[in-house]
Enzyme design. Sequence first.
Site, PDB file in Angstrom:
ATOM      1  CG  ASP A  17      -1.786   1.261   1.301  1.00  0.00           C
ATOM      2  OD1 ASP A  17      -2.456   1.550   0.295  1.00  0.00           O
ATOM      3  OD2 ASP A  17      -1.793   1.955   2.332  1.00  0.00           O
ATOM      4  CB  SER A  18       0.181   4.756  -0.821  1.00  0.00           C
ATOM      5  OG  SER A  18      -1.025   4.836  -0.082  1.00  0.00           O
ATOM      6  CE1 TYR A  31       2.816   5.579  -3.376  1.00  0.00           C
ATOM      7  CE2 TYR A  31       1.689   3.807  -4.519  1.00  0.00           C
ATOM      8  CZ  TYR A  31       2.809   4.288  -3.888  1.00  0.00           C
ATOM      9  OH  TYR A  31       3.916   3.494  -3.784  1.00  0.00           O
ATOM     10  N   GLY A  32      -2.841   9.108  -3.827  1.00  0.00           N
ATOM     11  CA  GLY A  32      -4.148   9.528  -4.345  1.00  0.00           C
ATOM     12  C   GLY A  32      -4.187  10.885  -5.005  1.00  0.00           C
ATOM     13  CB  CYS A  42      -2.864   0.777  -2.543  1.00  0.00           C
ATOM     14  SG  CYS A  42      -2.907   2.524  -2.962  1.00  0.00           S
ATOM     15  CG  ASN A  43      -9.341   0.845  -3.367  1.00  0.00           C
ATOM     16  OD1 ASN A  43     -10.196   0.222  -3.976  1.00  0.00           O
ATOM     17  ND2 ASN A  43      -9.159   0.696  -2.073  1.00  0.00           N
ATOM     18  CB  CYS A  71      -9.845   4.973  -0.075  1.00  0.00           C
ATOM     19  SG  CYS A  71      -8.374   5.573   0.781  1.00  0.00           S
ATOM     20  CB  THR A  72      -6.906   0.357   1.909  1.00  0.00           C
ATOM     21  OG1 THR A  72      -5.820   1.209   1.538  1.00  0.00           O
ATOM     22  CG2 THR A  72      -7.154  -0.644   0.805  1.00  0.00           C
ATOM     23  CG  HIS A  73      -6.320   5.685   4.590  1.00  0.00           C
ATOM     24  ND1 HIS A  73      -5.500   5.222   3.599  1.00  0.00           N
ATOM     25  CD2 HIS A  73      -5.529   6.364   5.456  1.00  0.00           C
ATOM     26  CE1 HIS A  73      -4.259   5.614   3.854  1.00  0.00           C
ATOM     27  NE2 HIS A  73      -4.248   6.304   4.984  1.00  0.00           N
TER      28      HIS A  73
HETATM   29  N1  DGL Z   1      -4.627   3.616   0.616  1.00  0.00           N
HETATM   30  C1  DGL Z   1      -4.840   4.392  -0.588  1.00  0.00           C
HETATM   31  C2  DGL Z   1      -5.976   3.795  -1.427  1.00  0.00           C
HETATM   32  O1  DGL Z   1      -6.532   2.779  -1.120  1.00  0.00           O
HETATM   33  C3  DGL Z   1      -5.170   5.822  -0.273  1.00  0.00           C
HETATM   34  C4  DGL Z   1      -4.091   6.684   0.339  1.00  0.00           C
HETATM   35  C5  DGL Z   1      -3.246   7.464  -0.634  1.00  0.00           C
HETATM   36  O2  DGL Z   1      -3.699   8.467  -1.200  1.00  0.00           O
HETATM   37  O3  DGL Z   1      -2.096   7.058  -0.808  1.00  0.00           O
HETATM   38  O4  DGL Z   1      -6.330   4.326  -2.439  1.00  0.00           O
END
Ligand code: DGL
Length: 249
Positions: A7-8, A39-40, A70-71, A181-183
Amino acid sequence: MRVGVFDSGVGGLTVTKSLIEHRLFDEIVYFGDTAHVPYGTKDAKTIIKYSLEALEFLKSFDIDMLIVACNTASAHALEELRKNASFEVFGVIEPGVLAAINALHDKRSSILVLGTKATIASGQYEKLLIKKGYENILSLSPSLFVPIVEEGLFEGDVLESAIEHYFGGIKQNPDAVILGCTHFPLIAKAIQNYFPKSTLIHSGDAIVEYLQTKCHLLPKASATTLKLLASDNLEGVKKTAKIWLHGLI
Ligand code: DGL
């Protein structure tokens, strides 16, 4: 079987939690690219570059499979990752779409897709949902949710105001809300309170269901071991993992 989970940053720990709970692997090697998070907000070229670097790093741990938890990376880098790996690479978007479809039997159902700016801009969720005949889709990028989660504000005024800010204009409970989003699973309770009638789709549960049904993975006899790696602030990742994976590690 040793799986790499990438993941990011810390968000992929929500996917890791589901994987550990279901004992699908002997060992998880988790890599959070904390030096480059988020990353988003980045463009596709940068997301692909960072994702390929993460793949090369994880290859040195002799992994048998990679899960892109990570989506944002799943939306932009999956194809490139697959081209560069000799093992299977799974993202979380297709499993999320299949989980939503399994939960919704009427093709007119309304679906709210939540994701980072880059995930929403990719249109990946919409494309797959439309392909399956679901067209009543609203996509939204509630960017403030990511820092709110990273601050550990899983309830309270700040989260409530952000939810109102993004969802205030939505007059009816969507039939499904995809937490793309995994958050976001960490604030699922507050999102569910706002949309009590909606079915929430979680990337972790979705990938577990996908691996069980498509790859026929069965629970292992012993608990999954977890190795945590990060490109920056490993101590911070370990601290978050201790809280989010409480009782599991
Ligand atoms: N965990 C990332 C996702 O699932 C979001 C966080 C990011 O922007 O890096 O998209």
